[in-house]
Design a protein around this motif. Sequence first.
Motif: not given
Lengths: 302, 316
Positions: A13-32
């Motif tokens: 079913r498309a309307d169920v929210i799945h707990d996919i747990g904690y996801r780490h962020y590995d995208g860009p960190r643009l800094g100061r």
Amino acid sequence: MSEATTPALPEPRADVIHDIGYRHYDGPRLGRSYATRSLFTLSLRGSFGLGRSVKSKILPMALLAVICLPALIIVAVSVYTKLSKYPETASYPHYLSIMQFVIAVFVAAQAPVALSRDLRFMTLPLYFSRPLTSRDYVQAKFGAMASAIFVLTGLPMLIMWIGSMLASMDFGYNLEHFAYGLVAAAFYSLLYAGIGLVISSVTPRRGFGVAAIIAVLLISEAIAGIIYAVLHVHGHASGAGWALVISPSSLVATTVDWLFGLSSRGDGPHVPSDLGGFVFLAEILVIAAASFWLLVRRYRKI
Amino acid sequence: MSVIITDNLTKRFPRVTALDRLTVDVQPGVVGLVGANGAGKSTLIKILLGLAPATEGTARVLGLDVATEGGAIRERVGYMPEHDCLPPDVSATEFVVHMARMSGLPASAARERTADTLRHVGLYEERYRPIGGYSTGMKQRVKLAQALVHDPQLVLLDEPTNGLDPVGRDDMLGLIRRVHAEFGISVLVTSHLLGELERTCDHVVVIDGGRLLRSSSTADFTQVTQLLAVEVTDKQSDPTLDTDKALLEALAAAGLTAKADGGRVLLVEIKGEETYDLVRDAVADLGVGLVRMEQRRHHISEVFSYDQAEEETAHV
């Protein structure tokens, strides 16, 4: 519709929210520098109440309207009566010195908004526990306040300049005076932002900040005006100009007149001499730089 | 790899020494930093974030030197301050998005991470309402969320259970456990209550007056500090008898270590399950009423008074 096909296996079913747990962020960190720019943009928008509540939009937007309205009227009248030239005493830099109380009210109302919230709600430690340094914070806030004043002062002059082209006035003359006006706007921006922010950085209470800035900007103006008038009447015309050193708005107005050789408003205040011109110019730049330095010092110990 | 290493870390202010030759080595996990108010916890956190220079000694966080690589540390570390730090007139979502951008996350990533993080700390529909209307527990969650939103490798939590009721306290402690167990983020959490950190942390560091008092795994700690508080009535048939003293003797005879805590309460060291039976038997034999027998929720001051008492006996 899925009943019609009735698949053997139950479809997920498309309307169920799945707990996919904690996801780490590995995208860009643009800094100061990115963080500083974000803070600048946010503060600049905030000075006009954009991205904030309707209530906080009312005053800055009203002031923006108040400073633009006379310019629109001048343009309308000029176009209608086919004037070949705006009246010099009310155009570009001189327009700003007439409207300077609007700039003062804007700074008094909005400079405390830029700083006192973070002081009052003690949000600063959250900024400084991030890559952003206290100097970056001051840069973003100072830049935003100065830019906001520049928008406020630049907009009516832009209206006049566009109006001058609509009325087919002398293009070169208007461009030149528009540029003078922008220099005046830059002076107002640096000087008023500096004074306004230094005062608001001292108090977490917005009300105190507003009152103190109004007092400094308008009362200094009044005192300078009185001293100037007294000296002028008693025949110290050349020395009278020195009274203007304590008034931020006269400082900008007379310095711009002197710098570009504009005939000031007839017999009105002007720099005491060429030496006075240099002193006034230096004073504007020194006050702007000193207030930046004071702010950096103020925020270093947090 | 050690998360935090300090070596002879000293911070002197003109009038006080906030940290005095502190040497600790913190491994990944949940580490508790315990100390009374003014013990130097907040000063230590400031130095670890690279915001205040140490007078002497060195410290490394995630392998980075606090004196020279503060910026890089602050990119990888989250910080939750002890005091209120939330503007009341914006919503949790707006505020955390803003803080994510201040950590260098691009706008879209900041929004996505904010939604994720607020859900993980247990804020749902209320996240769109202004923070001013939140309960203390919800505010603490927002403060935790802003420390986690940029996915740090280490979070420094300064007194996260301050001002919470017992249920809120347990929720927060459970959340802190999850930060490490499920999110894989190391945690340094400060408190002045040793009891609550015992349940949450793998390792506890106790500092007092800026000096390291003790650094050991929670298991060691529990052994040393498990205490049973016992209080008994006077004997009805013989009101003149000092029942406390009599009970102390009886307990000593039964092979237990006990001492009076100054009031009417006796503190008995728990050696195991049988301790409870021995205490019960001793009280019954004496023929007095048992007012209370409870496991002590240790307050940090007790650990100090214990240590001082031990030191004194050692000197005598």
